[in-house]
Write a protein that holds these residues in place. Structure first.
Motif, mmCIF file in Angstrom:
data_model
loop_
_atom_site.group_PDB
_atom_site.id
_atom_site.type_symbol
_atom_site.label_atom_id
_atom_site.label_comp_id
_atom_site.label_asym_id
_atom_site.label_seq_id
_atom_site.Cartn_x
_atom_site.Cartn_y
_atom_site.Cartn_z
ATOM 1 N N ILE A 18 0.788 -1.379 -0.003
ATOM 2 C CA ILE A 18 0.003 0.155 -0.015
ATOM 3 C C ILE A 18 0.847 1.108 -0.004
ATOM 4 C CG2 ILE A 18 -1.671 1.491 1.468
ATOM 5 C CD1 ILE A 18 -2.844 -1.410 0.074
ATOM 6 N N LEU A 19 0.641 2.037 -1.111
ATOM 7 C CA LEU A 19 1.410 3.427 -1.086
ATOM 8 C C LEU A 19 0.562 4.300 -1.334
ATOM 9 C CD1 LEU A 19 4.347 2.166 -3.640
ATOM 10 C CD2 LEU A 19 4.582 2.442 -1.021
ATOM 11 N N ILE A 20 0.990 5.591 -1.047
ATOM 12 C CA ILE A 20 0.051 6.733 -1.126
ATOM 13 C C ILE A 20 0.790 7.730 -2.019
ATOM 14 C CG2 ILE A 20 -1.031 6.618 1.079
ATOM 15 C CD1 ILE A 20 0.793 8.710 2.202
ATOM 16 N N LYS A 21 -0.050 8.789 -2.663
ATOM 17 C CA LYS A 21 0.320 9.668 -3.645
ATOM 18 C C LYS A 21 -0.117 11.024 -3.076
ATOM 19 C CE LYS A 21 1.055 10.107 -8.522
ATOM 20 N NZ LYS A 21 0.574 9.809 -9.854
ATOM 21 N N GLN A 22 0.847 11.856 -3.009
ATOM 22 C CA GLN A 22 0.153 13.221 -2.608
ATOM 23 C C GLN A 22 1.181 14.412 -3.188
ATOM 24 O OE1 GLN A 22 0.597 13.645 1.711
ATOM 25 N NE2 GLN A 22 2.028 12.014 1.779
ATOM 26 N N PHE A 23 0.821 15.490 -2.959
ATOM 27 C CA PHE A 23 1.514 16.855 -3.382
ATOM 28 C C PHE A 23 2.467 17.168 -2.423
ATOM 29 C CE2 PHE A 23 2.089 21.417 -3.803
ATOM 30 C CZ PHE A 23 2.721 21.271 -4.862
ATOM 31 N N ARG A 24 3.560 17.416 -2.577
ATOM 32 C CA ARG A 24 4.870 17.767 -1.574
ATOM 33 C C ARG A 24 5.140 19.004 -2.287
ATOM 34 N NH1 ARG A 24 4.204 15.436 3.451
ATOM 35 N NH2 ARG A 24 4.570 13.445 3.431
ATOM 36 N N LEU A 25 4.855 20.118 -1.545
ATOM 37 C CA LEU A 25 5.357 21.414 -2.077
ATOM 38 C C LEU A 25 6.899 21.571 -2.162
ATOM 39 C CD1 LEU A 25 4.897 24.378 -3.003
ATOM 40 C CD2 LEU A 25 5.066 25.026 -0.323
ATOM 41 N N PRO A 26 7.849 21.040 -1.189
ATOM 42 C CA PRO A 26 9.469 20.991 -1.330
ATOM 43 C C PRO A 26 9.915 20.399 -2.447
ATOM 44 C CG PRO A 26 8.770 20.865 0.747
ATOM 45 C CD PRO A 26 7.356 20.552 0.361
ATOM 46 N N ALA A 27 9.023 19.140 -2.704
ATOM 47 C CA ALA A 27 9.589 18.534 -4.038
ATOM 48 C C ALA A 27 9.298 19.379 -5.366
ATOM 49 C CB ALA A 27 8.986 16.889 -3.846
ATOM 50 N N TYR A 28 8.166 19.789 -5.336
ATOM 51 C CA TYR A 28 7.470 20.808 -6.499
ATOM 52 C C TYR A 28 8.789 21.875 -6.539
ATOM 53 C CZ TYR A 28 4.810 24.101 -8.822
ATOM 54 O OH TYR A 28 4.282 25.066 -9.873
ATOM 55 N N LEU A 29 8.882 22.545 -5.522
ATOM 56 C CA LEU A 29 9.878 23.766 -5.613
ATOM 57 C C LEU A 29 11.367 22.981 -5.907
ATOM 58 C CD1 LEU A 29 8.853 25.650 -2.314
ATOM 59 C CD2 LEU A 29 8.557 26.128 -4.709
ATOM 60 N N ALA A 30 11.827 22.105 -5.648
ATOM 61 C CA ALA A 30 12.951 21.294 -6.242
ATOM 62 C C ALA A 30 12.929 20.827 -7.749
ATOM 63 C CB ALA A 30 13.256 20.209 -5.248
ATOM 64 N N ASP A 83 10.244 18.714 -9.413
ATOM 65 C CA ASP A 83 10.073 17.200 -9.492
ATOM 66 C C ASP A 83 8.592 17.305 -9.816
ATOM 67 O OD1 ASP A 83 11.362 14.650 -9.858
ATOM 68 O OD2 ASP A 83 9.999 14.376 -8.111
ATOM 69 N N GLY A 84 7.821 18.219 -9.971
ATOM 70 C CA GLY A 84 6.450 17.947 -10.286
ATOM 71 C C GLY A 84 5.759 18.093 -9.065
ATOM 72 N N GLY A 85 6.069 17.505 -7.924
ATOM 73 C CA GLY A 85 5.630 17.600 -6.611
ATOM 74 C C GLY A 85 4.580 16.332 -6.337
ATOM 75 N N LYS A 90 13.915 1.564 -9.321
ATOM 76 C CA LYS A 90 14.856 1.485 -10.441
ATOM 77 C C LYS A 90 14.592 2.506 -11.326
ATOM 78 C CE LYS A 90 17.066 -2.755 -11.936
ATOM 79 N NZ LYS A 90 17.107 -4.035 -12.346
ATOM 80 N N LYS A 91 13.610 2.806 -11.973
ATOM 81 C CA LYS A 91 13.444 3.906 -12.863
ATOM 82 C C LYS A 91 13.497 5.069 -12.363
ATOM 83 C CE LYS A 91 9.418 1.749 -14.781
ATOM 84 N NZ LYS A 91 8.302 1.574 -15.596
ATOM 85 N N GLY A 92 13.491 5.198 -11.139
ATOM 86 C CA GLY A 92 13.269 6.614 -10.588
ATOM 87 C C GLY A 92 12.057 7.466 -10.626
ATOM 88 N N VAL A 93 10.902 6.437 -10.655
ATOM 89 C CA VAL A 93 9.731 7.054 -10.517
ATOM 90 C C VAL A 93 9.365 7.417 -9.053
ATOM 91 C CG1 VAL A 93 7.125 6.492 -11.049
ATOM 92 C CG2 VAL A 93 8.813 5.790 -12.602
ATOM 93 N N ILE A 94 9.894 6.317 -8.301
ATOM 94 C CA ILE A 94 9.694 6.449 -6.940
ATOM 95 C C ILE A 94 10.900 7.313 -6.347
ATOM 96 C CG2 ILE A 94 9.568 5.360 -4.571
ATOM 97 C CD1 ILE A 94 7.593 3.204 -6.010
ATOM 98 N N LYS A 95 10.995 8.320 -5.672
ATOM 99 C CA LYS A 95 11.956 9.198 -5.300
ATOM 100 C C LYS A 95 11.974 9.470 -3.969
ATOM 101 C CE LYS A 95 13.016 11.780 -9.549
ATOM 102 N NZ LYS A 95 14.192 10.877 -9.803
ATOM 103 N N ASP A 96 10.877 8.948 -3.091
ATOM 104 C CA ASP A 96 10.916 9.317 -1.510
ATOM 105 C C ASP A 96 11.881 8.455 -0.806
ATOM 106 O OD1 ASP A 96 10.114 10.691 0.709
ATOM 107 O OD2 ASP A 96 9.227 8.517 1.063
#
Ligand SMILES: Nc1nc2c(ncn2[C@@H]2O[C@H](COP(=O)(O)OP(=O)(O)O[C@H]3O[C@H](CO)[C@@H](O)[C@H](O)[C@@H]3O)[C@@H](O)[C@H]2O)c(=O)[nH]1
Ligand SMILES: [Mg+2]
Length: 196
Positions: free
Chosen positions: A61-73, A75-77, A169-175
């Motif tokens: 089980i994973l979750i998807k959410q907007f992360r402002l710091p990642a957006y500012l860095a 990465d779409g966020g 592996k593909k870098g889609v999951i970055k956390d």
């Protein structure tokens, strides 16, 4: 506490949602000389996170959410993560049981601790406690999604474990905490169906 550090003095620069401090200290170098050092440190408390897995279904089980710091860095966020939250006045396991229910809708009675990590030790005091736990469909009691009162808008995704590992592996999951827990689960052998 190390005796190579002394004269620690803290000044609060900002104390709103979390605390930003300027800290000065004397540091003894490897050659025994002393230096005066200044550092800014951000303190938003400690956190806890957990990877829920189902061996029969080979899912997590994973979750998807907007992360402002990642957006500012840049990465779409929108990040795919394990459920996680800030520890309030409680033990790490209690905190993550509460956060799992709020964010994913699953009620998980007990988890296995797999250690704790510093997420950004050059700048942030945060220590995150890591857990794993098996889940089954009967434990899903609400939709989850986070707290409206905190403007949380969380999408819950049941991921094939193999796809989650491919996405690392593909870098889609970055956390970082999510990558560590997925790799921990892969290395542990827990997901091997022969363990059933
Ligand atoms: N008002 C306000 N709210 C904030 C602010 N910063 C964060 N929040 C809100 O505070 C809540 C924190 O939610 P939690 O679920 O408790 O924490 P988290 O953000 O998921 O944090 C977890 O993951 C982080 C990222 O890896 C970790 O840093 C953290 O330790 C924890 O594990 C969220 O609703 C978020 O929007 C702010 O500056 N102001
Ligand atoms: Mg959270």
């Amino acid at each position: 506490m190390s005796n190579r550090i002394k004269n620690v003095a803290e000044e609060i620069i900002s104390d709103q949602w979390a605390t930003l401090k300027k800290v000065t200290y004397s540091y003894q170098n490897q050659d025994q000389s002393w230096s005066d050092v200044k550092r800014e440190v951000y303190d938003r408390g400690y956190g806890a996170c957990a990877l829920l897995y189902n061996v029969k279904k080979q899912t997590v089980i994973l979750i998807k959410q907007f992360r402002l710091p990642a957006y500012l860095a840049g990465d779409g966020g929108f990040l795919t993560e394990v459920p996680a939250g800030i520890i309030e006045d409680e033990a790490p396991e209690q905190a993550i049981i509460r956060e799992i229910e709020e964010e994913t809708g699953y009620v998980i009675p007990a988890l296995t601790s797999v250690g704790d990590i510093f997420t950004s030790p050059g700048a942030v005091t945060e220590r995150i406690f890591l857990f794993i736990a098996p889940f089954d469909d009967a434990q899903k009691v609400t939709d989850g999604g986070g707290l409206d009162s905190e403007n949380e808008d969380i999408e819950v995704v049941e991921y094939a474990f193999a796809k989650a590992l491919q996405d690392v592996k593909k870098g889609v999951i970055k956390d970082a905490k999510t990558i560590i827990l997925l790799q921990h689960l892969a290395l542990s052998g827990v997901m091997k169906t022969s363990n059933l």
